[in-house]
Enzyme design. Structure first.
Site, PDB file in Angstrom:
ATOM      1  N   ASP A 111       0.825  -1.218   0.000  1.00  0.00           N
ATOM      2  CA  ASP A 111       0.000   0.000   0.000  1.00  0.00           C
ATOM      3  C   ASP A 111       0.860   1.270   0.000  1.00  0.00           C
ATOM      4  OD1 ASP A 111      -2.034  -1.798   0.293  1.00  0.00           O
ATOM      5  OD2 ASP A 111      -2.854  -0.937   2.132  1.00  0.00           O
ATOM      6  N   HIS A 115       3.766  -2.330   3.076  1.00  0.00           N
ATOM      7  CA  HIS A 115       3.788  -0.960   2.550  1.00  0.00           C
ATOM      8  C   HIS A 115       5.015  -0.722   1.681  1.00  0.00           C
ATOM      9  CE1 HIS A 115       0.884  -0.766   5.822  1.00  0.00           C
ATOM     10  NE2 HIS A 115       0.307   0.195   5.118  1.00  0.00           N
TER      11      HIS A 115
HETATM   12 ZN    ZN Z   1      -2.359   3.185   3.495  1.00  0.00          ZN
END
Ligand code: ZN
Length: 305
Positions: free
Chosen positions: A104, A257
């Site tokens: 993400d 991430h």
């Molecule tokens: Zn996020």
């Protein structure tokens, strides 16, 4: 025509006036006492609302509570069916030793390095990206598509005060993100991941609007906690959770991430997966999305009332 009051009439009028006078004096005293006792005891004084007053007719059937509840029930049923389908898919994938890696918040300035590492391990992953970041680093997003990585949407602002500020707000942000991604890559992705996940802030109304426009809401089954754990501790945590999913008989969907510290220690995780014989796959528009179920928990505190 004038009427003269007889004796009887005069008495009746006198009694009438005296009653009114007594009533006014008495009422004033009671009111004062009431106010005084309320000030000291602070008793809530809201009277029960009469039934007829509490019934407020709606301006149109489309806004009525009945319609909303029918919609709501439909959405709940849809959510349940979809969740069941997603679990079946993950069980099937488990038998084929599949794992879904997701990243993400990108693309970050280090995204090319992240792709190099994934390529080195012949691993695939899905990227849930922010509109402004796609605009800042279009070439790496094009590279993702060219090399067969999955691309999805992660909003424009990533700010819960904005993206959960109104029922239409998530749809607006994801549609804008979709437009940006399509302009850069030509790919129309329906895959969305909500900032902080779909629970608890994505309300049923927000879900309904996203569903109606064909967006697929993807959460995860393994949270690497790479945003919280320092150094390589997220790798150990992720491996433990993957082993738990192995026992549960479901293919893991891993949340990570696109950020330097994750990229730095990712080879350790990829080495483990390769060693264990996992096959990495990407998420697609056609798959039943794995979404956390609301079960009455979803509510946005950021909607201004
Ligand atoms: Zn996020």
């Amino acid at each position: 025509m004038k009427h003269r009051l007889n004796q009887k009439g005069k008495i009746i009028v006198l009694i009438f006036l005296t009653t009114i006078l007594c009533f006014l004096v008495g009422w004033g005293t009671i009111s004062k006492e009431k106010t005084g006792s309320q000030q000291t005891a602070k008793i809530p004084s809201k009277p029960a609302e009469p039934l007829l007053l509490s019934f407020k007719p709606k301006k149109a059937f489309a806004d009525s509570e009945l319609d909303q509840s029918v919609q709501y029930q439909k959405e709940l049923a849809l959510e349940k069916t979809q969740h069941q389908k997603a679990l079946e898919q993950l069980e099937k994938d488990h038998k084929n030793k599949v794992i879904y890696l997701t990243f993400d918040d990108g693309p970050s300035p280090a995204a090319n390095q992240l792709l190099d590492i994934l390529d080195h391990y012949h691993a695939k992953a899905t990227f849930f990206m922010l509109g402004p970041n796609i605009q800042d680093h279009p070439s790496v997003v094009k590279r993702m598509v060219k090399e067969g990585f999955g691309v999805g949407l992660h909003s424009i602002t990533h700010d819960p005060h904005k993206i959960y500020s109104a029922n239409e707000a998530p749809l607006k942000e994801m549609s804008e993100d979709q437009r940006i991604l399509q302009k850069v890559t030509g790919v129309r992705s329906q895959l969305v991941r909500l900032p902080y996940g779909s629970i608890p802030y994505l309300s049923m109304d927000m879900r309904m609007l996203l569903d109606q426009k064909g967006f697929k809401i993807w959460d995860w089954t393994v949270d690497s906690k790479d945003w919280e754990l320092k150094n390589q501790r997220f790798v150990q945590k992720t491996i433990r959770d993957i082993q738990n999913m192995e026992r549960a008989g479901q293919a893991p969907i891993v949340l990570m991430h696109d950020k330097p510290e994750t990229i730095r220690y990712l080879p350790k995780l990829l080495t483990y997966l390769k060693h264990k014989g996992y096959k990495t796959k990407i998420l697609t528009n056609q798959m039943p999305p794995y979404t956390f179920q609301c079960e009455g928990r979803c509510h946005s505190p950021f909607i201004a009332s």
